[in-house]
Design a protein around this motif. Structure first.
Motif, mmCIF file in Angstrom:
data_model
loop_
_atom_site.group_PDB
_atom_site.id
_atom_site.type_symbol
_atom_site.label_atom_id
_atom_site.label_comp_id
_atom_site.label_asym_id
_atom_site.label_seq_id
_atom_site.Cartn_x
_atom_site.Cartn_y
_atom_site.Cartn_z
ATOM 1 N N LEU A 1 0.830 -1.212 0.000
ATOM 2 C CA LEU A 1 0.000 0.000 0.000
ATOM 3 C C LEU A 1 0.862 1.258 0.000
ATOM 4 C CD1 LEU A 1 -2.786 -1.047 2.529
ATOM 5 C CD2 LEU A 1 -2.977 -0.845 0.043
ATOM 6 N N LEU A 2 1.955 1.231 0.760
ATOM 7 C CA LEU A 2 2.831 2.385 0.825
ATOM 8 C C LEU A 2 3.453 2.669 -0.544
ATOM 9 C CD1 LEU A 2 3.706 4.242 3.216
ATOM 10 C CD2 LEU A 2 5.809 2.917 3.321
ATOM 11 N N THR A 3 3.907 1.614 -1.202
ATOM 12 C CA THR A 3 4.525 1.787 -2.521
ATOM 13 C C THR A 3 3.518 2.298 -3.545
ATOM 14 O OG1 THR A 3 6.074 -0.021 -2.066
ATOM 15 C CG2 THR A 3 5.776 0.614 -4.370
ATOM 16 N N LYS A 4 2.354 1.673 -3.587
ATOM 17 C CA LYS A 4 1.373 1.966 -4.622
ATOM 18 C C LYS A 4 0.638 3.278 -4.378
ATOM 19 C CE LYS A 4 -1.116 0.313 -8.194
ATOM 20 N NZ LYS A 4 -0.561 -0.201 -9.458
ATOM 21 N N ALA B 1 11.851 -6.967 20.729
ATOM 22 C CA ALA B 1 10.458 -6.649 20.403
ATOM 23 C C ALA B 1 10.175 -5.159 20.542
ATOM 24 C CB ALA B 1 9.518 -7.452 21.307
ATOM 25 N N ILE B 2 10.696 -4.548 21.615
ATOM 26 C CA ILE B 2 10.494 -3.113 21.814
ATOM 27 C C ILE B 2 11.190 -2.318 20.716
ATOM 28 C CG2 ILE B 2 10.972 -1.176 23.357
ATOM 29 C CD1 ILE B 2 10.708 -3.193 25.697
ATOM 30 N N ALA B 3 12.424 -2.690 20.412
ATOM 31 C CA ALA B 3 13.171 -2.001 19.355
ATOM 32 C C ALA B 3 12.460 -2.131 18.006
ATOM 33 C CB ALA B 3 14.590 -2.561 19.262
ATOM 34 N N PHE B 4 11.946 -3.321 17.727
ATOM 35 C CA PHE B 4 11.223 -3.530 16.476
ATOM 36 C C PHE B 4 10.015 -2.600 16.374
ATOM 37 C CE2 PHE B 4 7.448 -5.595 14.640
ATOM 38 C CZ PHE B 4 7.822 -5.591 13.306
ATOM 39 N N GLY B 5 9.222 -2.531 17.445
ATOM 40 C CA GLY B 5 8.029 -1.684 17.417
ATOM 41 C C GLY B 5 8.357 -0.218 17.194
ATOM 42 N N VAL B 6 9.357 0.284 17.906
ATOM 43 C CA VAL B 6 9.747 1.696 17.774
ATOM 44 C C VAL B 6 10.256 1.981 16.367
ATOM 45 C CG1 VAL B 6 11.367 3.451 18.578
ATOM 46 C CG2 VAL B 6 10.216 1.967 20.238
ATOM 47 N N LEU B 7 11.101 1.113 15.855
ATOM 48 C CA LEU B 7 11.667 1.322 14.513
ATOM 49 C C LEU B 7 10.595 1.237 13.434
ATOM 50 C CD1 LEU B 7 14.957 -0.729 14.920
ATOM 51 C CD2 LEU B 7 14.807 1.734 14.474
ATOM 52 N N GLU B 8 9.597 0.388 13.626
ATOM 53 C CA GLU B 8 8.519 0.295 12.641
ATOM 54 C C GLU B 8 7.710 1.588 12.587
ATOM 55 O OE1 GLU B 8 5.193 -2.909 11.103
ATOM 56 O OE2 GLU B 8 5.636 -2.822 13.248
ATOM 57 N N VAL B 9 7.468 2.172 13.742
ATOM 58 C CA VAL B 9 6.783 3.477 13.775
ATOM 59 C C VAL B 9 7.604 4.516 13.021
ATOM 60 C CG1 VAL B 9 6.026 5.360 15.267
ATOM 61 C CG2 VAL B 9 5.548 2.998 15.919
ATOM 62 N N VAL B 10 8.904 4.541 13.270
ATOM 63 C CA VAL B 10 9.782 5.501 12.589
ATOM 64 C C VAL B 10 9.723 5.294 11.078
ATOM 65 C CG1 VAL B 10 12.184 6.211 12.270
ATOM 66 C CG2 VAL B 10 11.328 5.739 14.568
ATOM 67 N N ALA B 11 9.747 4.039 10.623
ATOM 68 C CA ALA B 11 9.670 3.758 9.189
ATOM 69 C C ALA B 11 8.376 4.294 8.594
ATOM 70 C CB ALA B 11 9.783 2.256 8.937
ATOM 71 N N LEU C 1 6.732 6.824 9.489
ATOM 72 C CA LEU C 1 6.691 8.292 9.498
ATOM 73 C C LEU C 1 7.694 8.929 8.540
ATOM 74 C CD1 LEU C 1 6.361 8.896 13.358
ATOM 75 C CD2 LEU C 1 4.546 8.983 11.629
ATOM 76 N N MET C 2 8.528 8.122 7.900
ATOM 77 C CA MET C 2 9.528 8.677 6.992
ATOM 78 C C MET C 2 8.861 9.347 5.781
ATOM 79 S SD MET C 2 12.659 8.346 8.120
ATOM 80 C CE MET C 2 11.887 8.937 9.633
ATOM 81 N N PRO C 3 9.334 10.537 5.374
ATOM 82 C CA PRO C 3 8.641 11.301 4.328
ATOM 83 C C PRO C 3 8.927 10.847 2.901
ATOM 84 C CG PRO C 3 10.517 12.544 5.150
ATOM 85 C CD PRO C 3 10.409 11.316 6.013
ATOM 86 N N THR C 4 10.010 10.106 2.675
ATOM 87 C CA THR C 4 10.360 9.718 1.309
ATOM 88 C C THR C 4 10.542 8.211 1.208
ATOM 89 O OG1 THR C 4 12.771 9.898 1.628
ATOM 90 C CG2 THR C 4 11.567 11.921 1.006
ATOM 91 N N PHE C 5 10.435 7.719 -0.017
ATOM 92 C CA PHE C 5 10.609 6.301 -0.297
ATOM 93 C C PHE C 5 12.010 5.835 0.117
ATOM 94 C CE2 PHE C 5 11.806 2.749 -3.030
ATOM 95 C CZ PHE C 5 10.683 1.942 -3.004
ATOM 96 N N ALA C 6 13.030 6.639 -0.184
ATOM 97 C CA ALA C 6 14.409 6.267 0.136
ATOM 98 C C ALA C 6 14.624 6.143 1.635
ATOM 99 C CB ALA C 6 15.375 7.291 -0.461
ATOM 100 N N LEU C 7 14.050 7.066 2.408
ATOM 101 C CA LEU C 7 14.219 7.021 3.863
ATOM 102 C C LEU C 7 13.481 5.827 4.467
ATOM 103 C CD1 LEU C 7 13.993 10.808 4.829
ATOM 104 C CD2 LEU C 7 16.009 9.325 4.913
ATOM 105 N N VAL C 8 12.319 5.496 3.920
ATOM 106 C CA VAL C 8 11.622 4.295 4.376
ATOM 107 C C VAL C 8 12.511 3.072 4.161
ATOM 108 C CG1 VAL C 8 9.669 2.750 3.953
ATOM 109 C CG2 VAL C 8 9.303 5.216 4.002
ATOM 110 N N ALA C 9 13.141 2.985 2.987
ATOM 111 C CA ALA C 9 14.003 1.851 2.666
ATOM 112 C C ALA C 9 15.172 1.757 3.644
ATOM 113 C CB ALA C 9 14.516 1.976 1.238
ATOM 114 N N VAL C 10 15.758 2.886 3.996
ATOM 115 C CA VAL C 10 16.900 2.889 4.914
ATOM 116 C C VAL C 10 16.495 2.379 6.290
ATOM 117 C CG1 VAL C 10 18.520 4.375 6.145
ATOM 118 C CG2 VAL C 10 18.158 4.706 3.699
#
Length: 419
Positions: free
Chosen positions: A241-244, A288-298, A300-309
């Motif tokens: 969904l994010l890509t499309k 598990a905690i690190a995964f959840g936090v990082l997923e939220v950050v992903a 919220l990333m504004p660009t496709f490249a930042l999501v990938a990183v």
């Protein structure tokens, strides 16, 4: 680092899995893209497919675990591989001929889900039969490496093939890859398998549930796995969904995000394979905690490249969590109960998808395509924090109970005898 590969039976299994899982990941990407095409880019449709594909786990995983404890796991796996190949063949033929419909995809997803629900606990509990308890932690980590190597290669190939020749041929390629794992199973030396005592009786599923209920650490672990898997591990839905819909990308873009995520999980698997000590609950909860936090950050990333990183550390944390959970479960249960316990584990790991996927798909449709990542990550982190608090409180109660026993004369004498 690769000690379990010294076992011939496991080498055959791992080699077949590399080929077969590449095809499986190719099919996953192609199926998601086909559903988006047939449904007019509907997030709910992808959620329904995921629910149909993973929903049977809620009904079949525990009986399948009982089957694993009662019958020859190798022969059962051969049957499930043939069934999954048949589903891929039918989907490939109908799609290539241009007669595939959304209803047909739904039906085949349900059929594949039923077979996969039976396959999963048998597959997981078969690992220890191939390598024995000594090499089990390393084999679990290498299973993850195999899975995620395929997860890198498969989506990349699928993205190119879908763009060049369409989704139908991708399903047909996946059908052919099942030959590799079937060949590996046929070539195994059955006399070298570490077979466990087989369970008997109709009450084996109930006995498995009683066994788990009597072990609070398993109950807390399975609860955490349920919430993280149900709401956090929603990447086929969220990345498509994010890509499309957010970045107006193509199948190649979706494949790229899936590949980047797999790079992170492969890195996590490599670190797990290097680790010599068994996983502990603390490591599980931190991951598990690190995964959840990082997923939220992903999310919220504004660009496709930042999501990938950001998806790279997301993948590493996800793999650390899942590998630690698998090791803790497999090494803390009796061999005669392993199939049934793994049946419940797979229920916790996949059984919530029919709830989480449609809900997150609807949420993405009525709010924003980023919602599955943000909401799923938040729920994962909160559930892990709550579970960590439960484990901490239980540890404190054990310490107090030990102190009370030591300060009580009769109890002190009893402890001395026990030692």
């Amino acid at each position: 680092m690769f000690s379990s590969l010294g076992v011939r039976n496991y080498r055959l299994w791992a080699g077949g899995q590399v080929v077969s899982l590449v095809g499986t990941w190719m099919q996953r990407i192609a199926q998601d893209w086909l559903v988006l095409h047939l449904s007019g880019n509907s997030g709910v449709a992808i959620g329904i497919v995921m629910a149909l594909q993973f929903g049977p786990t809620a009904v079949l995983s525990m009986p399948a675990g009982a089957l694993a404890d009662r019958f020859d796991k190798r022969k059962l796996l051969m049957l499930t591989q043939i069934g999954m190949a048949a589903c891929a063949l039918i989907l490939g033929v109908t799609d290539t001929l241009g007669v595939a419909t959304l209803g047909q995809v739904y039906a085949l997803s349900l059929a594949l889900g039923c077979i996969s629900a039976v396959d999963a606990p048998i597959r997981q509990s078969f690992t220890v039969e191939m390598v024995g308890p000594e090499h089990l932690p390393n084999a679990v980590a290498l299973n993850s490496m195999t899975f995620n190597t395929a997860r890198i290669i498969g989506p990349a190939i699928a993205g190119v093939l879908i763009t060049a020749i369409g989704t139908g041929p991708v399903f047909l390629v996946n059908t052919a890859t099942f030959v590799a794992v079937l060949t590996g199973l046929l070539m195994m030396r059955t006399g070298e398998l570490h077979r466990s005592e087989r369970a008997r009786g109709r009450s084996s599923v109930v006995e498995g549930l009683r066994y788990i209920r009597a072990r609070p650490h398993l109950v807390a672990l399975f609860t955490t796995v349920f919430f993280v898997s149900t709401f956090g591990l929603n990447f086929p839905l969220s990345l498509a969904l994010l890509t499309k819909n957010t970045f107006a990308g193509s199948a190649g873009g979706y494949g790229l995000l899936s590949t980047v995520l797999a790079v992170g999980t492969l890195a996590g698997a490599t670190m797990a394979a290097r680790r010599k000590r068994p996983a502990r609950v603390r490591q599980l909860m931190i991951a598990a905690i690190a995964f959840g936090v990082l997923e939220v950050v992903a999310g919220l990333m504004p660009t496709f490249a930042l999501v990938a990183v950001v998806l790279i550390p997301v993948g590493a944390a996800q793999l650390t969590f899942s590998t630690a959970a698998m090791n803790i479960v497999q090494l803390s249960v009796d061999s005669s109960m392993r199939g049934r316990v793994m049946g419940v584990y797979m229920l916790a790991f996949l059984g919530g998808t029919p709830l989480g996927s449609p809900l997150l798909g609807w949420l993405a449709q009525v709010t924003d395509p980023r919602a599955p990542l943000v909401v799923g990550g938040a729920i994962s982190a909160v559930s892990a924090v709550a579970a960590a608090a439960v484990f901490g409180a239980a540890a404190q109660r054990r310490v107090r109970a030990t102190d009370d026993a030591v300060t009580t004369p009769d109890a002190t004498a009893e402890v001395g005898v026990t030692r």
